[in-house]
Structures are given as C-alpha cells and as structure tokens.
Design a protein around this motif. Structure first.
Motif, PDB file in Angstrom:
ATOM      1  N   PHE A 174       4.424   0.716   1.975  1.00 56.33           N
ATOM      2  CA  PHE A 174       4.573  -0.465   2.824  1.00 56.33           C
ATOM      3  C   PHE A 174       4.469  -1.707   1.942  1.00 56.33           C
ATOM      4  O   PHE A 174       3.524  -1.826   1.153  1.00 56.33           O
ATOM      5  CB  PHE A 174       3.474  -0.529   3.882  1.00 56.33           C
ATOM      6  CG  PHE A 174       3.519   0.567   4.901  1.00 56.33           C
ATOM      7  CD1 PHE A 174       4.069   0.347   6.158  1.00 56.33           C
ATOM      8  CD2 PHE A 174       2.994   1.824   4.621  1.00 56.33           C
ATOM      9  CE1 PHE A 174       4.100   1.352   7.111  1.00 56.33           C
ATOM     10  CE2 PHE A 174       3.019   2.836   5.567  1.00 56.33           C
ATOM     11  CZ  PHE A 174       3.582   2.606   6.816  1.00 56.33           C
ATOM     12  N   SER A 175       5.409  -2.630   2.103  1.00 52.96           N
ATOM     13  CA  SER A 175       5.340  -3.932   1.417  1.00 52.96           C
ATOM     14  C   SER A 175       5.182  -5.015   2.476  1.00 52.96           C
ATOM     15  O   SER A 175       5.815  -4.960   3.536  1.00 52.96           O
ATOM     16  CB  SER A 175       6.605  -4.180   0.595  1.00 52.96           C
ATOM     17  OG  SER A 175       6.750  -3.195  -0.399  1.00 52.96           O
ATOM     18  N   PHE A 176       4.346  -6.020   2.182  1.00 56.59           N
ATOM     19  CA  PHE A 176       3.990  -7.030   3.172  1.00 56.59           C
ATOM     20  C   PHE A 176       4.420  -8.418   2.722  1.00 56.59           C
ATOM     21  O   PHE A 176       4.515  -8.712   1.523  1.00 56.59           O
ATOM     22  CB  PHE A 176       2.482  -7.011   3.424  1.00 56.59           C
ATOM     23  CG  PHE A 176       1.936  -5.645   3.744  1.00 56.59           C
ATOM     24  CD1 PHE A 176       2.468  -4.906   4.784  1.00 56.59           C
ATOM     25  CD2 PHE A 176       0.906  -5.093   2.993  1.00 56.59           C
ATOM     26  CE1 PHE A 176       1.983  -3.644   5.080  1.00 56.59           C
ATOM     27  CE2 PHE A 176       0.400  -3.835   3.283  1.00 56.59           C
ATOM     28  CZ  PHE A 176       0.942  -3.106   4.333  1.00 56.59           C
ATOM     29  N   SER A 177       4.666  -9.275   3.699  1.00 55.95           N
ATOM     30  CA  SER A 177       5.020 -10.668   3.428  1.00 55.95           C
ATOM     31  C   SER A 177       4.102 -11.572   4.225  1.00 55.95           C
ATOM     32  O   SER A 177       3.205 -11.103   4.925  1.00 55.95           O
ATOM     33  CB  SER A 177       6.480 -10.923   3.819  1.00 55.95           C
ATOM     34  OG  SER A 177       6.669 -10.683   5.204  1.00 55.95           O
ATOM     35  N   GLY A 178       4.340 -12.882   4.133  1.00 55.48           N
ATOM     36  CA  GLY A 178       3.603 -13.812   4.984  1.00 55.48           C
ATOM     37  C   GLY A 178       2.258 -14.220   4.443  1.00 55.48           C
ATOM     38  O   GLY A 178       1.416 -14.710   5.186  1.00 55.48           O
ATOM     39  N   GLY A 179       1.999 -14.002   3.140  1.00 56.71           N
ATOM     40  CA  GLY A 179       0.718 -14.423   2.581  1.00 56.71           C
ATOM     41  C   GLY A 179      -0.348 -13.360   2.774  1.00 56.71           C
ATOM     42  O   GLY A 179      -0.093 -12.260   3.249  1.00 56.71           O
ATOM     43  N   LEU A 180      -1.587 -13.714   2.422  1.00 56.22           N
ATOM     44  CA  LEU A 180      -2.690 -12.758   2.455  1.00 56.22           C
ATOM     45  C   LEU A 180      -2.963 -12.291   3.883  1.00 56.22           C
ATOM     46  O   LEU A 180      -3.168 -13.094   4.782  1.00 56.22           O
ATOM     47  CB  LEU A 180      -3.957 -13.397   1.871  1.00 56.22           C
ATOM     48  CG  LEU A 180      -5.181 -12.478   1.814  1.00 56.22           C
ATOM     49  CD1 LEU A 180      -4.923 -11.301   0.894  1.00 56.22           C
ATOM     50  CD2 LEU A 180      -6.406 -13.261   1.342  1.00 56.22           C
ATOM     51  N   ASN A 181      -2.934 -10.970   4.070  1.00 57.31           N
ATOM     52  CA  ASN A 181      -3.255 -10.362   5.361  1.00 57.31           C
ATOM     53  C   ASN A 181      -4.162  -9.179   5.064  1.00 57.31           C
ATOM     54  O   ASN A 181      -3.705  -8.062   4.837  1.00 57.31           O
ATOM     55  CB  ASN A 181      -1.978  -9.924   6.075  1.00 57.31           C
ATOM     56  CG  ASN A 181      -2.220  -9.498   7.512  1.00 57.31           C
ATOM     57  OD1 ASN A 181      -3.240  -8.904   7.815  1.00 57.31           O
ATOM     58  ND2 ASN A 181      -1.284  -9.809   8.386  1.00 57.31           N
ATOM     59  N   GLN A 182      -5.472  -9.441   5.055  1.00 57.65           N
ATOM     60  CA  GLN A 182      -6.441  -8.441   4.631  1.00 57.65           C
ATOM     61  C   GLN A 182      -6.372  -7.167   5.478  1.00 57.65           C
ATOM     62  O   GLN A 182      -6.599  -6.071   4.986  1.00 57.65           O
ATOM     63  CB  GLN A 182      -7.854  -9.029   4.734  1.00 57.65           C
ATOM     64  CG  GLN A 182      -8.179 -10.079   3.705  1.00 57.65           C
ATOM     65  CD  GLN A 182      -8.472  -9.489   2.347  1.00 57.65           C
ATOM     66  OE1 GLN A 182      -7.718  -9.681   1.404  1.00 57.65           O
ATOM     67  NE2 GLN A 182      -9.549  -8.753   2.239  1.00 57.65           N
ATOM     68  N   GLU A 183      -6.066  -7.336   6.742  1.00 57.26           N
ATOM     69  CA  GLU A 183      -6.173  -6.224   7.687  1.00 57.26           C
ATOM     70  C   GLU A 183      -4.953  -5.316   7.686  1.00 57.26           C
ATOM     71  O   GLU A 183      -5.050  -4.124   7.994  1.00 57.26           O
ATOM     72  CB  GLU A 183      -6.380  -6.792   9.100  1.00 57.26           C
ATOM     73  CG  GLU A 183      -6.634  -5.750  10.154  1.00 57.26           C
ATOM     74  CD  GLU A 183      -6.716  -6.361  11.539  1.00 57.26           C
ATOM     75  OE1 GLU A 183      -7.695  -6.067  12.239  1.00 57.26           O
ATOM     76  OE2 GLU A 183      -5.815  -7.117  11.915  1.00 57.26           O
ATOM     77  N   LEU A 184      -3.801  -5.841   7.333  1.00 61.10           N
ATOM     78  CA  LEU A 184      -2.553  -5.115   7.532  1.00 61.10           C
ATOM     79  C   LEU A 184      -2.502  -3.762   6.817  1.00 61.10           C
ATOM     80  O   LEU A 184      -2.048  -2.771   7.403  1.00 61.10           O
ATOM     81  CB  LEU A 184      -1.369  -5.996   7.130  1.00 61.10           C
ATOM     82  CG  LEU A 184       0.008  -5.577   7.655  1.00 61.10           C
ATOM     83  CD1 LEU A 184       0.005  -5.340   9.151  1.00 61.10           C
ATOM     84  CD2 LEU A 184       1.060  -6.628   7.290  1.00 61.10           C
ATOM     85  N   PRO A 185      -2.970  -3.646   5.566  1.00 60.57           N
ATOM     86  CA  PRO A 185      -2.953  -2.327   4.928  1.00 60.57           C
ATOM     87  C   PRO A 185      -3.789  -1.290   5.671  1.00 60.57           C
ATOM     88  O   PRO A 185      -3.513  -0.087   5.574  1.00 60.57           O
ATOM     89  CB  PRO A 185      -3.523  -2.589   3.531  1.00 60.57           C
ATOM     90  CG  PRO A 185      -3.296  -4.035   3.288  1.00 60.57           C
ATOM     91  CD  PRO A 185      -3.427  -4.691   4.630  1.00 60.57           C
ATOM     92  N   ILE A 191       0.856  -1.186   0.000  1.00 61.82           N
ATOM     93  CA  ILE A 191       0.000   0.000   0.000  1.00 61.82           C
ATOM     94  C   ILE A 191       0.888   1.230   0.000  1.00 61.82           C
ATOM     95  O   ILE A 191       1.954   1.248   0.605  1.00 61.82           O
ATOM     96  CB  ILE A 191      -0.962   0.008   1.214  1.00 61.82           C
ATOM     97  CG1 ILE A 191      -1.977   1.150   1.105  1.00 61.82           C
ATOM     98  CG2 ILE A 191      -0.202   0.100   2.534  1.00 61.82           C
ATOM     99  CD1 ILE A 191      -3.111   1.060   2.117  1.00 61.82           C
ATOM    100  N   GLU A 192       0.460   2.259  -0.732  1.00 60.59           N
ATOM    101  CA  GLU A 192       1.150   3.544  -0.771  1.00 60.59           C
ATOM    102  C   GLU A 192       0.216   4.640  -0.287  1.00 60.59           C
ATOM    103  O   GLU A 192      -0.969   4.653  -0.650  1.00 60.59           O
ATOM    104  CB  GLU A 192       1.615   3.889  -2.195  1.00 60.59           C
ATOM    105  CG  GLU A 192       2.855   3.164  -2.644  1.00 60.59           C
ATOM    106  CD  GLU A 192       3.342   3.650  -3.994  1.00 60.59           C
ATOM    107  OE1 GLU A 192       4.456   3.247  -4.380  1.00 60.59           O
ATOM    108  OE2 GLU A 192       2.610   4.426  -4.657  1.00 60.59           O
TER     109      GLU A 192
END
Length: 563
Positions: A142-153, A86-87
């Motif tokens: 922000f770049s995310f790892s660990g598979g789908l994490n709907q809430e993190l963004p 997400i940006e």
C-alpha cells in the motif's frame, strides 16, 4: 499506533485469554428487528448480526492496548519510517472456507471492490491510499498520499479480506442471503431468513493456533435469534430461549432482572468496568433542515433536556452526563485549552465560536426537581435572538411558520426519555412528534438523511483517526450512507480533522482530539445524553470467562462453555 508494542515477536497468546479454554457448546444471543442481507460492506439491506465472524483480516487487534495490531493473515510486515507505505507478507497456509488460498491479489481486489461498490464510508476512510499493488503472490504493498497519516498503515490491516474468485462472478452491490465464502473461524451454518442465523466453528480453520487466536473462538456455534420487541426479548432470555444479554437500559437493569433463575443462581448478573471512550449519545439535529441551521437554535434546545430529572426518576441515578464527544477518556476537552492547544486552534480562531478559547463546555444542568423555569427562559431568549417569536403559545419564524419537527425512534423504550423532552419543548412553543419506525425504514432514512432529529451515538475508539472524516468532514456531509448525520460542513472542523489524522504521536493525538472536541461542543450539534463506564451483562450460568478481562472490549470471543 504510538510507542512500543506490549507483546514480543514470540508471544504465545494474549494475556486476557485462557489458552486452555475447552472448545464446544453453543452461545445464543438476541437481536431486534430482522435481516435480509449477509453483506455488511454495502449500504443496501439490513445485515445479519455476527457477519464479521466469517472473515479474517491482515492484522488482529490487541484488546488490552489502545491501538496495537499483530499478524493474522499477514505473517510479517515492513513499514516506511514516515508511514508513506506498508508491505504485508501473507501466510502461505491461509485459506478461504472453500479451501482456496488467500493471495495478495485477493487483498488488492478487496480494496478496489470496497472503494468502488462498498459503503461510502470506505471511500472516505481510505481516501489517502494512492496505490495498492501485489509485487508477488504473497506480498501486497500500500502506498499513501496526503501527508502524514499515522493511522492509515494500521487500519488497512483491519479490513476483512474477500475472495476474488467468489465475488468476480456476483453483483457485490445487491443485498443477498446467499452464503458467502470467508476465511475466518466460523462459517454460516443455518439461516431462517429474518429470524435466526447460526454460525458454526470451522474444524478446518487454518488460523486456530496462531498466537492472536489462541484461547478465542471457543464456541462450536454462535446463534442470533431475532425479536421484534425488546420486552419480549427480555422475557425470552429469562425463559432460557437464549443465553447472553448485554443491558443498556438502567431501569430494566434495576428492576427487570428478577425471578427464580436469578435467585437460585441459574442466571448471573455482572458489571465489568472498562476504559473505552464512550463518544457521545444524544438528540442529533439534522442541520440540513432550516430549523436547525442556526447554532443559537441548537443551543436553545439543549435547555429543554433535563438530564438531572431524567437520571434520577428514570435511570436510578446510574449515568454520568456527557459533555464531550470523547467522554470517558483523556481526549475529552474538560478544562481550558493549554498553550499547546491554543497554538493548534490559532489558525481557525476567526472561524470558530469565541467560547472555544475562553470557556469549558458544560451541558445545561438543573436541580432535578423538574421545575426548570430558568433554563426555559434562557432557551426562549436564544430562540428570539435567532428570529423566532412566541405568539399565542406557538413559536413562529418571521414568515409566521410554526416551529415543528419529528423525532424518529427505533426503540419503543426510549419514548419515556423523549416524552419529558417533548413536554419541555411545548413550553417553548415548539411542537415535536415522536415517530416510531421499524429497523429497515430507520436504516434507510438515516442513510438518506431523511429525518429531523434522532437519538444516535457517535462511538469513539481509544485512538480516533480516519473515521472522524466520516463523522464531521464536509466531504461526507452529502454522501448517502455516511455517518455525518448532522450535516457538518465547516472549514475549521475540516482543518482540525485533518490535523488529528496527521498526529505524529500520542501526545499530539490527545491535544488535537481535544481541539476538535471543543469546536464540536460549542457548535451545539448534539443535545448530549449520558454514559456509563461498565458493561452490564447477564448470562445463563453455563459459561465461564477469563478472570483478566480485556481493557478495551468485553471479549465475548474469549468465553467458553463449562464442561
């Protein structure tokens, strides 16, 4: 989080505010104990109430949607379809309270600081952030790892953004009463250490007219006065020493709010319904202690708490028994698992209690007479199965050591709830002492897991997610300062927590939360108490609030002083 937003891109204000609310006046509230810190982001110190008023976040939550966020510091955002990044584009006009601009570097600095020196909660909550960068002065990615994490963004948008130019020269890990620089609608105006803190509305606040803020933050001052004793605090309220009070004790609500100010209308009482999940409050057992490591022992102790007698004799029948970790919501496991839930649970079938698949959990109940012999016999049978034996009126283990533990309390008023529980434990041959401690000692002992049993509430939101790691995941069990007070270390629960966080839509979120709920229920980690689905409030009749209250919050920042 899921589905469509309620408000369009050009909305002017939330539906639950009065955009014409007048500014001015002062709202005084109370707090119990003391404070010695203005830093809410670390585990050291006792932070002052209201400290969040001085900070802004990238996004602001709509309190009439389960979990939807709108731009605050961020003017717009772009998010990957699979939510892997997400940006945020920051508003160029955003300013800290010292006049310095809020930049993307401040956002990067904030997250790095919190992950490195903040409470362990941050490291757990944001574990799937792979990288944070600032492609430009006003853009952060922000770049995310660990598979789908709907809430993190979404949840990265809820972090208060700290000024790098202020904190680079200071030790973030040490509690301090030095007034920090913020970016929010208030600044700290006056401090009487340990006794009073006053927040003053900023006339130069950059975000006053944003749609997410219109009709909010109407008081010129927000003041918190500290009291050592809640009985004294109530009498101070009735004497006009402060203005607003939210009541959690049913007996006090039924009998304590009386006298001339109530009779002549100078003080108003209201009960406002809400749809917030109530989580679970209860007697929390520290499973790190050998006495509470066996689930049969934990289950046995649930029979010693007579809710029906307590509710009728102490609470004026005001409460509903909690049977779920997600009470008062559609996420509670209150019926047998559906085929979809069974599919989710199948991978851990051999690792969870068999009742998860066959029974609906319901806490032990009585007829309310106080004569709960049947429950006591059931409890004693479970204790004997776990290797305890009743000798000479004392419950002892195979080594002859008596069953003894301490219940740590911070609120003296709770003794009347705990004392009948202690008497029932005595009938089982168990000795339990009530230990009253002050606020600072209580907080420090919780952080170090230095307790046998406490009364605690695991709060839940309408959209549970990454915080479940901090509650139940093995990774948080031995981290000082985490909220895994129970000491849960269970691979099946770890799996279900990860599944919940990765839920792709609202339907799956509900199913996965129920699956987690069932496994927590049947491990008997908590002796569940009770909940209520209204806010009980009293206030001096010089305030007004919108007729349309927000669905998921009391919304005190939408109130105003009557002209």
């Amino acid at each position: 989080m899921h589905g469509e937003l309620k408000y369009p891109a050009d909305f002017q204000h939330f539906d639950y505010v009065n955009p014409q609310a007048p500014k001015g006046g002062r709202l005084r509230e109370s707090a119990i104990g003391t404070f010695d810190s203005l830093n809410p982001f670390i585990i050291k110190g006792t932070v002052a109430e209201g400290s969040g008023l001085i900070y802004d976040t990238l996004l602001s939550r709509a309190l009439d949607e389960p979990f939807s966020l709108y731009g605050l510091l961020a003017e717009q955002l772009r998010v990957a379809e699979d939510r892997s990044w997400i940006e945020f584009d920051l508003r160029p006009e955003a300013r800290f309270s010292d006049g310095q601009p809020v930049t993307a570097q401040d956002v990067v600095f904030t997250f790095n600081l919190l992950m490195e020196k903040g409470s362990p909660f941050f490291k757990s909550y944001y574990a799937d952030i792979r990288d944070i960068s600032a492609p430009s002065r006003h853009t952060v990615r922000f770049s995310f790892s660990g598979g789908l994490n709907q809430e993190l963004p979404l949840i990265v948008g809820e972090v208060p953004i700290l000024p790098a130019h202020y904190w680079q020269e200071r030790d973030f890990s040490i509690p301090s009463l030095e007034v920090p620089v913020g970016s929010g609608p208030y600044r700290i105006g006056r401090i009487d250490p340990g006794r009073t803190i006053v927040y003053e509305r900023r006339e130069d606040y950059w975000g006053t007219n944003l749609p997410v803020n219109r009709g909010r933050f109407n008081f010129d001052q927000r003041q918190y006065d500290y009291y050592r004793d809640s009985t004294v605090a109530l009498e101070a309220f009735k004497a006009g020493e402060y203005d607003f009070r939210q009541e959690n004790a049913s007996k006090i609500w039924a009998t304590g709010y009386t006298g001339a100010p109530f009779n002549d209308g100078r003080i108003r009482k209201e009960e406002i319904e809400h749809r917030n999940p109530q989580g679970v409050q209860g007697f929390v057992m520290n499973s790190r202690r050998p006495e509470f490591s066996d689930p049969r022992v934990r289950e046995a102790l649930t029979y010693a708490f007579d809710f029906e007698w307590t509710n009728h004799n102490l609470f004026y029948d005001a409460y509903t028994r909690s049977n779920s970790y997600f009470s008062n919501s559609d996420m509670a496991a209150s019926a047998l698992p559906t085929s979809a839930e069974l599919e989710l649970l199948e991978p851990v079938r051999d690792q969870v209690p068999p009742e998860v698949f066959t029974n609906v959990y319901k806490a032990p109940s009585t007829d309310g007479s106080g004569r709960n012999r049947t429950q006591m016999r059931t409890a004693l049978k479970l204790l004997q199965e776990a290797g305890w034996e009743l000798k000479g009126g004392k419950l002892v283990n195979a080594d002859g050591k008596p069953f003894h533990f301490e219940i740590m309390l911070i609120q003296k008023e709770f003794e009347r709830v705990v004392s009948p529980f202690v008497r029932n434990l005595e009938r089982l041959g168990i000795s339990a002492d009530i230990r009253m401690v002050d606020v600072s000692q209580y907080i420090n002992r919780l952080r170090q897991f230095d307790f046998d049993m406490v009364v605690y509430r695991f709060a839940q939101s309408s959209s549970p997610g990454n915080e479940q790691r901090d509650y139940w995941h093995s990774d948080s069990a031995m981290k000082p300062g985490s909220r895994n007070l129970i000491g849960v270390r269970d691979p099946a629960i770890d799996f279900l927590v990860d599944q919940l966080i990765a839920a792709p839509d609202r339907e799956q979120l509900i199913l996965r939360t129920r699956a987690l709920d069932r496994v927590l229920q049947w491990n008997h980690f908590v002796i569940p108490h009770y909940h209520i689905s209204t806010w009980r409030i009293a206030y001096w009749n010089k305030f007004a609030h919108p007729a349309n209250s927000p669905t998921y919050s009391l919304g005190l920042d939408t109130w105003w002083t009557k002209p």
